[in-house]
Scaffold this motif. Structure first.
Motif, mmCIF file in Angstrom:
data_model
loop_
_atom_site.group_PDB
_atom_site.id
_atom_site.type_symbol
_atom_site.label_atom_id
_atom_site.label_comp_id
_atom_site.label_asym_id
_atom_site.label_seq_id
_atom_site.Cartn_x
_atom_site.Cartn_y
_atom_site.Cartn_z
ATOM 1 N N LYS A 73 6.447 2.558 1.823
ATOM 2 C CA LYS A 73 7.724 2.615 1.140
ATOM 3 C C LYS A 73 9.155 1.408 1.830
ATOM 4 N N THR A 81 15.203 3.498 0.982
ATOM 5 C CA THR A 81 14.697 4.462 1.499
ATOM 6 C C THR A 81 13.212 4.184 2.125
ATOM 7 N N ALA A 83 9.358 5.097 3.574
ATOM 8 C CA ALA A 83 8.858 6.174 3.705
ATOM 9 C C ALA A 83 7.271 5.296 4.404
ATOM 10 N N ARG A 85 3.244 7.355 4.093
ATOM 11 C CA ARG A 85 2.721 8.417 3.933
ATOM 12 C C ARG A 85 1.185 7.795 4.442
ATOM 13 N N GLU A 174 4.196 12.908 5.076
ATOM 14 C CA GLU A 174 5.375 11.686 4.797
ATOM 15 C C GLU A 174 6.667 11.904 5.917
ATOM 16 N N GLN A 176 10.559 9.983 5.634
ATOM 17 C CA GLN A 176 12.017 8.834 4.589
ATOM 18 C C GLN A 176 13.085 8.813 5.655
#
Length: 248
Positions: A73, A81, A83, A85, A174, A176
């Motif tokens: 992400k 942010t 991230a 996952r 995940e 972040q």
């Protein structure tokens, strides 16, 4: 990854010799943790991108699905942010506390099918300047557990569990990391350069990256040569026009 080990042979001990194992004093731990979190990495943005993405890839190898893409992400102005996952086995409570609270803790030292082994990369978010906290979310067996690793109480960092709830999301982990708005473009361009070498391309969210497969000039069993002038990628974010990324 299995590390090579060496030993000293052919030495002879004569008489009474004093010995003491090397260690770390409580007074020097804050200094040492700063080295492990920050000074160890020269590229402060690449460090968390590389460490958490390769950890996610290792999780897929551990779960027996190395060809399934991880999700990356990318930050944008509305959600600044970064991230990562994965959809690996996730982490139970014991493993979360062990991996994120202890420097040097690693489950990958007995295999060459996974990249990590040092037990340091899980804290690499702190290498990104002015990062005081990052979030860890574990999904396992229908339970979602959220933690924050922060430096509010000490420079070494502290892990705190925030919440636990039921979930229908698949197992995995995940990470972040909050991103400064002025660094969004650098995160995206660094990610594009890093992932252009991946065989299993991640699924990108938050911002769009178009990564062209590398045109290799010469390839061997474990390495290859490519012309950086002929290999470049594009990303687009928000109202920005597509931007060319040099692969150097």
């Amino acid at each position: 990854m299995i590390a090579y080990s060496t030993s000293i042979s052919g030495t002879v001990q004569m008489g009474e010799v004093r010995s003491q194992k090397l260690g770390v004093t409580a007074e020097s731990w804050d200094h040492l943790s700063t080295i492990l979190q920050d000074s160890l990495y020269t590229d402060k943005i690449l460090a968390p991108i590389r460490e958490y993405s390769t950890n996610a890839m290792d999780a897929h190898v551990e779960a027996g699905k190395p060809l399934e893409p991880i999700v990356v992400k990318l930050p944008n102005r509305f959600m600044p942010t970064f991230a990562v996952r994965d959809f690996g086995p996730g982490m139970d409570e014991h493993r979360v506390w062990d991996v994120f609270c202890n420097y040097g803790s690693s489950t990958k030292r007995n295999t060459n099918s996974q990249v990590g082994m040092l037990g340091i990369g899980s804290k690499s978010a702190f290498a990104y300047p002015n990062t005081t906290s990052f979030t860890v979310v574990s999904f396992q067996n229908g339970t979602k557990k959220s933690y924050v690793c922060h430096k509010g109480g000490c420079s070494a960092g502290e892990l705190v569990q925030l919440a636990e709830e039921t979930t229908t999301e698949p197992d995995g982990l995940e990470i972040q990391i909050p991103v400064h708005v002025e660094d969004i473009q650098q995160f995206i361009s660094t990610a594009a350069k890093f992932f252009m070498h991946w065989e299993v391309m991640p699924k990108f969210e938050g911002n769009q990256i178009t990564i062209k497969p590398i045109e290799k000039s010469l390839e061997f069993s474990e390495w290859y040569i490519f012309d950086e002038k002929e290999n470049y990628n594009y990303y687009s974010g928000g109202d920005r026009k597509s931007t060319r990324l040099n692969s150097s």
